[in-house]
Motif scaffolding. Structure first.
Motif, PDB file in Angstrom:
ATOM      1  N   CYS A   8       0.842  -1.194   0.000  1.00 15.61           N
ATOM      2  CA  CYS A   8       0.000   0.000   0.000  1.00 15.61           C
ATOM      3  C   CYS A   8       0.884   1.253   0.000  1.00 15.61           C
ATOM      4  CB  CYS A   8      -0.931  -0.014   1.207  1.00 15.61           C
ATOM      5  SG  CYS A   8      -0.058   0.105   2.775  1.00 15.61           S
ATOM      6  N   LEU A   9       0.243   2.396   0.005  1.00 16.21           N
ATOM      7  CA  LEU A   9       0.986   3.658  -0.068  1.00 16.21           C
ATOM      8  C   LEU A   9       1.926   3.864   1.117  1.00 16.21           C
ATOM      9  CD1 LEU A   9       1.495   6.465  -1.305  1.00 16.21           C
ATOM     10  CD2 LEU A   9      -0.613   7.248  -0.204  1.00 16.21           C
ATOM     11  N   CYS A  10       1.482   3.514   2.343  1.00 21.31           N
ATOM     12  CA  CYS A  10       2.330   3.711   3.533  1.00 21.31           C
ATOM     13  C   CYS A  10       3.278   2.542   3.757  1.00 21.31           C
ATOM     14  CB  CYS A  10       1.463   3.963   4.766  1.00 21.31           C
ATOM     15  SG  CYS A  10       0.601   2.512   5.409  1.00 21.31           S
ATOM     16  N   ARG A  11       3.156   1.479   2.950  1.00 21.82           N
ATOM     17  CA  ARG A  11       3.985   0.270   3.026  1.00 21.82           C
ATOM     18  C   ARG A  11       3.711  -0.551   4.282  1.00 21.82           C
ATOM     19  NH1 ARG A  11       4.710   3.059  -1.088  1.00 21.82           N
ATOM     20  NH2 ARG A  11       6.531   2.898  -2.440  1.00 21.82           N
ATOM     21  N   GLY A  12       2.638  -0.210   4.996  1.00 27.92           N
ATOM     22  CA  GLY A  12       2.283  -0.996   6.174  1.00 27.92           C
ATOM     23  C   GLY A  12       1.722  -2.359   5.800  1.00 27.92           C
ATOM     24  N   CYS A  74      -6.193  -0.101   2.893  1.00 22.90           N
ATOM     25  CA  CYS A  74      -5.379   0.127   4.080  1.00 22.90           C
ATOM     26  C   CYS A  74      -6.022   1.208   4.943  1.00 22.90           C
ATOM     27  CB  CYS A  74      -3.962   0.537   3.684  1.00 22.90           C
ATOM     28  SG  CYS A  74      -2.945   0.986   5.108  1.00 22.90           S
ATOM     29  N   VAL A  76      -4.716   2.914   7.219  1.00 23.31           N
ATOM     30  CA  VAL A  76      -3.787   4.003   7.533  1.00 23.31           C
ATOM     31  C   VAL A  76      -3.705   4.991   6.372  1.00 23.31           C
ATOM     32  CG1 VAL A  76      -1.386   4.596   8.094  1.00 23.31           C
ATOM     33  CG2 VAL A  76      -2.455   2.567   9.102  1.00 23.31           C
ATOM     34  N   CYS A  77      -3.447   4.485   5.170  1.00 24.56           N
ATOM     35  CA  CYS A  77      -3.213   5.379   4.031  1.00 24.56           C
ATOM     36  C   CYS A  77      -4.350   5.397   3.024  1.00 24.56           C
ATOM     37  CB  CYS A  77      -1.901   5.022   3.331  1.00 24.56           C
ATOM     38  SG  CYS A  77      -1.948   3.419   2.487  1.00 24.56           S
TER      39      CYS A  77
HETATM   40 ZN   LIG Z   1      -1.109   1.822   3.974  1.00 21.18          ZN
END
Ligand SMILES: [Zn+2]
Ligand SMILES: [Zn+2]
Length: 140
Positions: A8-12, A74, A76-77
């Motif tokens: 995902c964008l935040c890499r989480g 995600c 988060v992001c």
């Molecule tokens: Zn993310």
């Protein structure tokens, strides 16, 4: 086939695909446009057994955008990650989240009748007004 990685964008959230990506295309339906904030969603399908979470599965939230169709993103992001249609043992993958070249290329436009008025389809790929039945379009 080689493993195809995505995140995902935040890499989480990170995941791996270990089997073939199928029925790839650009979806112009209004739900995909809203979910992606874009003219269309570029996607492919993978078998459930060919998808593996590497990390961050607990960060993924699902929104049921139509009955039996869950869009995972995600928390988060906000990046779209994987869709779960209840009616088939497959997952829908957002190609934009992949970190590796999946090898396949989008082959069709789905829901072309619902496309954004500000976007013109300028390639020569087949256009389907909605989602064609699998029996009518091999590979779709
Ligand atoms: Zn993310
Ligand atoms: Zn769609």
């Amino acid at each position: 086939m080689p493993v195809v990685r995505g995140s995902c964008l935040c890499r989480g959230v990170k995941y791996e695909i270990t089997g073939p990506l199928m029925r790839s295309g650009h979806c112009h339906c209004s739900n995909c446009r809203k979910a992606h904030g874009a003219a269309f969603r570029s996607r492919a399908r993978v078998r459930v057994g060919d998808f593996r979470w590497v990390q961050g599965e607990e960060l993924v939230k699902y929104f049921e955008s139509s009955p039996g169709f869950h869009r995972g993103f995600c928390s988060v992001c906000g990046a779209p990650i994987v869709n779960r249609p209840e009616r088939t043992p497959e997952l829908g993958i957002a190609l934009g989240g992949l970190d590796d070249d999946p090898g396949i290329r989008p082959e069709r436009h789905f829901y072309a009748a619902s496309k954004a008025p500000w976007f013109e389809i300028t390639d020569d790929l087949p256009q389907h007004a909605e989602l064609p039945p699998r029996s009518e379009v091999p590979g779709a």
